[in-house]
Design an enzyme around this catalytic site. Sequence first.
Site, PDB file in Angstrom:
ATOM      1  N   ASP A   1      56.295 177.640  60.249  1.00 38.75           N
ATOM      2  CA  ASP A   1      55.024 178.284  59.951  1.00 38.75           C
ATOM      3  C   ASP A   1      55.446 179.664  59.468  1.00 38.75           C
ATOM      4  OD1 ASP A   1      52.794 179.972  60.058  1.00 38.75           O
ATOM      5  OD2 ASP A   1      51.807 178.645  61.470  1.00 38.75           O
ATOM      6  N   HIS A   2      55.381 179.884  58.169  1.00 39.56           N
ATOM      7  CA  HIS A   2      56.058 181.086  57.656  1.00 39.56           C
ATOM      8  C   HIS A   2      55.421 182.372  58.194  1.00 39.56           C
ATOM      9  CE1 HIS A   2      52.857 181.214  54.646  1.00 39.56           C
ATOM     10  NE2 HIS A   2      53.225 182.444  54.367  1.00 39.56           N
TER      11      HIS A   2
ATOM     12  N   HIS B   1      48.471 178.958  60.722  1.00 38.34           N
ATOM     13  CA  HIS B   1      48.689 180.405  60.809  1.00 38.34           C
ATOM     14  C   HIS B   1      47.716 181.106  61.774  1.00 38.34           C
ATOM     15  CE1 HIS B   1      51.110 179.341  57.468  1.00 38.34           C
ATOM     16  NE2 HIS B   1      50.208 179.471  56.527  1.00 38.34           N
TER      17      HIS B   1
HETATM   18  C1  BG6 Z   1      50.240 179.067  52.879  1.00 42.46           C
HETATM   19  C2  BG6 Z   1      49.017 178.424  52.316  1.00 42.46           C
HETATM   20  O1  BG6 Z   1      50.619 178.435  54.068  1.00 42.46           O
HETATM   21  O2  BG6 Z   1      49.988 180.434  53.150  1.00 42.46           O
HETATM   22  C3  BG6 Z   1      48.565 179.142  51.057  1.00 42.46           C
HETATM   23  O3  BG6 Z   1      49.273 177.074  52.000  1.00 42.46           O
HETATM   24  C4  BG6 Z   1      48.416 180.615  51.320  1.00 42.46           C
HETATM   25  O4  BG6 Z   1      47.347 178.594  50.563  1.00 42.46           O
HETATM   26  C5  BG6 Z   1      49.660 181.175  51.996  1.00 42.46           C
HETATM   27  O5  BG6 Z   1      48.203 181.261  50.073  1.00 42.46           O
HETATM   28  C6  BG6 Z   1      49.447 182.612  52.409  1.00 42.46           C
HETATM   29  O6  BG6 Z   1      50.661 183.154  52.795  1.00 42.46           O
HETATM   30  P1  BG6 Z   1      50.980 184.688  52.646  1.00 42.46           P
HETATM   31  O7  BG6 Z   1      52.337 184.851  53.192  1.00 42.46           O
HETATM   32  O8  BG6 Z   1      50.873 185.013  51.176  1.00 42.46           O
HETATM   33  O9  BG6 Z   1      49.913 185.392  53.419  1.00 42.46           O
END
Ligand code: BG6
Length: 504
Positions: A178-179, A241
């Site tokens: 989960d980045h 997230h």
């Molecule tokens: C991803 C989603 O997990 O997270 C995307 O699939 C979203 O739709 C992205 O744009 C948002 O990540 P960050 O790091 O740009 O906030």
Amino acid sequence: MVQENKALFIIFGGTGDLAKRKLYPSLFRLFKKGNIRKHFAVIGTARREWSNEHFREVVAESIASLNPTQEELTEFTSHFYYQAHNVDNTSEYQLLGKLADSLDETYDLDGNRLFYLAMAPRFFGTISKHIKSENIMTEKGFNRLIIEKPFGTDYNTARELNDAIAGSFNEEQIFRIDHYLGKEMIQNISAVRFGNNIFESLWNHKYIDNIQVTLAESVGVEERGGYYDQSGALKDMLQNHILQVVALLAMEPPTVFSEEAIRTEKINALKSIRIYNEEEVKENFVRGQYGVGELGDQTFVSYKDEPGVSPDSQTETFLAGKFMIDNFRWSGVPFYVRTGKRMTEKGTRINIVFKSTPINVFRENNDLNSQLPENVLTIYIQPTEGFSLTLNGKEMGDGFNIDPVKLDYRHSQENLYNSPEAYEKLILDCLKGDATNFTHWDEVANSWKIVDIIRETWDKGDVDFPNYSAGSMGPDCAFNLLAKENRQWIWHPDTWYKEQGLLK
Ligand code: BG6
């Protein structure tokens, strides 16, 4: 001294967007810092027939913006190998295994293998099955599997997927990305909470009125309309997230800051989130989809006109909702959450809104309803990182006017530039075998249970979309959600744009 980690990376989906945008640049950053140096190799696999040379050119292109020297470029890309591969073809796994063994020997990798599935989840089962049956795992080193979301589309499919993978890898070997958990400030939530007695001792229903979590995006669906239209904000952002952020905010302090202790507490927190019935979902969750809009001199098309999106789509690009956490600490404290595409500004932030003082001793005309502004602790996650605290002070000068002041601590741009990218951090964690910032199966399972009922309820009713203009902070119903409880969203970037005449 940076310690070098030995490993072979096998990247399934090596020609894909994720590999190019995130993985290769992250590997290069690790290479530059010395976390990987001599004893590593990367096998990229995908259906396309590419040569090693072509693969290396693609890798070189993907790291161009990091300005490598010619020497670094040559050295780094020389560790990359390509093998065309059809994931259903057993004999091709044997070829992959041979290449893996020979690279292990060439680079002296001690049998350490990291399998990265940067592919659609429908392939996860068959790939992990073959990795085991065709002996691509080693006996002497580590074997770890990194997988990308979405992990299933509901609880049942997630369960099936997990069972399929569990036949080959045990839970300790599975690293679910989960980045958001790789973002610096997310980890700082724990630092703010557990490193400061003044906060942690107030971190409960006695002192906190409500908590607000916003994950706003200014972009639309870009080229991902096909995927997004099947997913929507609920599965794309909330299931993973947002619930991870809520868990970190709500969990009990771990006894020590260890992987196992944190996981246990996060799982407990997720288990305490109230699972709504249909009526409660309707009461507590709202959704939206963007229509055409203007912000300054930019004009936006509606979601339904985005490429890959069905013209009569009922998919939500925005949601807001309220979670209740049924435990001693949080009883009665609403956790408001919202996320959406094409909102006024990109910003991930958390507002902890403390209760007002029991009585306003500075009240005028003995107005017992008058209240002082609440203290708010804001944790900024992106694009800036840091935190701020609003406190009430006395305005300078005659009289006794209370004036909120903001103590602000944000990292400088320079620090931000040097702070590791989320993927870089997570890949390094995985190399070290630290799963703290990955999601455990129990977390995934609980998150789906919370989300499934919301999806089911929404799928039963028709909605009148679009209901918010691109460039705004979402539909009216999202504001009403708080207004009906005499509260409001603390972060409202749209106000400034409206005042400047940039947003209607
Ligand atoms: C991803 C989603 O997990 O997270 C995307 O699939 C979203 O739709 C992205 O744009 C948002 O990540 P960050 O790091 O740009 O906030």
